[in-house]
Scaffold this motif. Structure first.
Motif, PDB file in Angstrom:
ATOM      1  N   ASP A  66     -13.459  33.110  97.830  1.00  0.00           N
ATOM      2  CA  ASP A  66     -14.288  34.229  98.269  1.00  0.00           C
ATOM      3  C   ASP A  66     -14.244  35.404  97.301  1.00  0.00           C
ATOM      4  OD1 ASP A  66     -11.661  34.894  98.834  1.00  0.00           O
ATOM      5  OD2 ASP A  66     -12.122  35.828 100.759  1.00  0.00           O
ATOM      6  N   ILE A  90     -17.042  37.746  98.049  1.00  0.00           N
ATOM      7  CA  ILE A  90     -18.122  36.882  98.545  1.00  0.00           C
ATOM      8  C   ILE A  90     -17.955  36.525 100.017  1.00  0.00           C
ATOM      9  CG2 ILE A  90     -19.271  34.669  98.191  1.00  0.00           C
ATOM     10  CD1 ILE A  90     -18.160  34.785  95.261  1.00  0.00           C
ATOM     11  N   HIS A  92     -19.396  33.684 101.990  1.00  0.00           N
ATOM     12  CA  HIS A  92     -20.134  32.431 101.809  1.00  0.00           C
ATOM     13  C   HIS A  92     -21.032  32.096 103.000  1.00  0.00           C
ATOM     14  CE1 HIS A  92     -18.437  31.216  97.987  1.00  0.00           C
ATOM     15  NE2 HIS A  92     -17.258  31.609  98.424  1.00  0.00           N
ATOM     16  N   ALA A  97     -22.381  39.234  98.660  1.00  0.00           N
ATOM     17  CA  ALA A  97     -21.103  39.708  98.128  1.00  0.00           C
ATOM     18  C   ALA A  97     -21.126  41.217  97.993  1.00  0.00           C
ATOM     19  CB  ALA A  97     -20.807  39.081  96.768  1.00  0.00           C
ATOM     20  N   ALA A 124     -23.698  36.317  89.798  1.00  0.00           N
ATOM     21  CA  ALA A 124     -23.872  36.191  91.250  1.00  0.00           C
ATOM     22  C   ALA A 124     -25.112  35.382  91.593  1.00  0.00           C
ATOM     23  CB  ALA A 124     -23.957  37.579  91.887  1.00  0.00           C
ATOM     24  N   THR A 128     -23.446  31.554  90.987  1.00  0.00           N
ATOM     25  CA  THR A 128     -22.937  31.397  92.352  1.00  0.00           C
ATOM     26  C   THR A 128     -24.046  31.161  93.363  1.00  0.00           C
ATOM     27  OG1 THR A 128     -21.114  32.849  91.737  1.00  0.00           O
ATOM     28  CG2 THR A 128     -21.403  32.450  94.065  1.00  0.00           C
ATOM     29  N   LEU A 130     -25.913  33.446  95.001  1.00  0.00           N
ATOM     30  CA  LEU A 130     -25.914  34.383  96.127  1.00  0.00           C
ATOM     31  C   LEU A 130     -27.327  34.890  96.414  1.00  0.00           C
ATOM     32  CD1 LEU A 130     -22.701  36.458  95.336  1.00  0.00           C
ATOM     33  CD2 LEU A 130     -22.959  34.568  96.950  1.00  0.00           C
TER      34      LEU A 130
END
Length: 192
Positions: A66, A90, A92, A97, A124, A128, A130
């Motif tokens: 996280d 983060i 999830h 985030a 990000a 990732t 996000l």
């Protein structure tokens, strides 16, 4: 720099790079986070001991699903110089985030924070995956607000009387960024 080996740099842009956290930089991280300008910017009035920071860093170095934490490097000199910390905390479940940035006092006002923020948002959204990144910045911190806006964040509201600035109550400005604002090539796609 405190390490004779060249630092690992994951991606770079605008004379700034991101790399992993480093145990040998624990004292520098502590110095940056406890600098009066950083303490004022965060609204946190309680300093942290170097020992407490080193203990926290040990946990961060082990990694957590996280968190994405980076050492920020200034590339404008002869060799990369550690110049700050950037973190994504983060969630999830909702693919968002919180963003946190600390810039070394000697690197402030030189564009390091803006470039580091853009690289972290790139990570990000393009690495990732996000859906949104947000932050809070104290309302009187106009330089921080301008830097975050220049990096791509937008102000979306104010938490009234949620912070302290020089001993007085103030609001915290909430800012966010979404992937649609960061289309195009990723610096991480071209990183070696």
């Amino acid at each position: 720099m405190s390490d004779t080996a060249a630092p690992l740099l994951w991606a770079e842009t605008g004379g700034v790079a991101l790399g992993p956290l480093r145990g040998d930089l624990a004292r520098e991280y502590w110095r940056w986070e406890n600098d009066p300008g950083a303490v004022l910017g965060y609204g946190r009035q309680v300093p942290e001991s170097p020992e407490s920071r080193a203990e926290g860093l040990e946990h961060q170095l082990r990694g957590a699903p996280d968190q994405a934490r980076f050492t920020v490097y200034d590339l404008k000199g002869d060799e990369p110089r550690p110049a700050g910390l950037a973190s994504l905390l983060i969630d999830h479940q909702v693919r968002t985030a919180e963003y946190v940035l600390v810039v070394a006092p000697e690197a402030r006002g030189k564009g390091v924070g803006t470039a580091a923020t853009r690289l972290t948002l790139d990570y990000a959204f393009h690495v990732t995956g996000l859906d949104m990144v947000w932050l809070k910045v104290l309302e009187p911190n106009e330089a921080g607000r301008r830097a975050y806006a220049k990096a791509g964040f937008q102000e979306v509201g104010v938490l009234r009387s949620a912070g302290q600035w020089r001993g007085r109550r103030c609001g915290e400005v909430v800012m966010d960024a979404v992937p649609e604002d960061f289309m195009g090539a990723s610096a991480f796609e071209t990183a070696d």
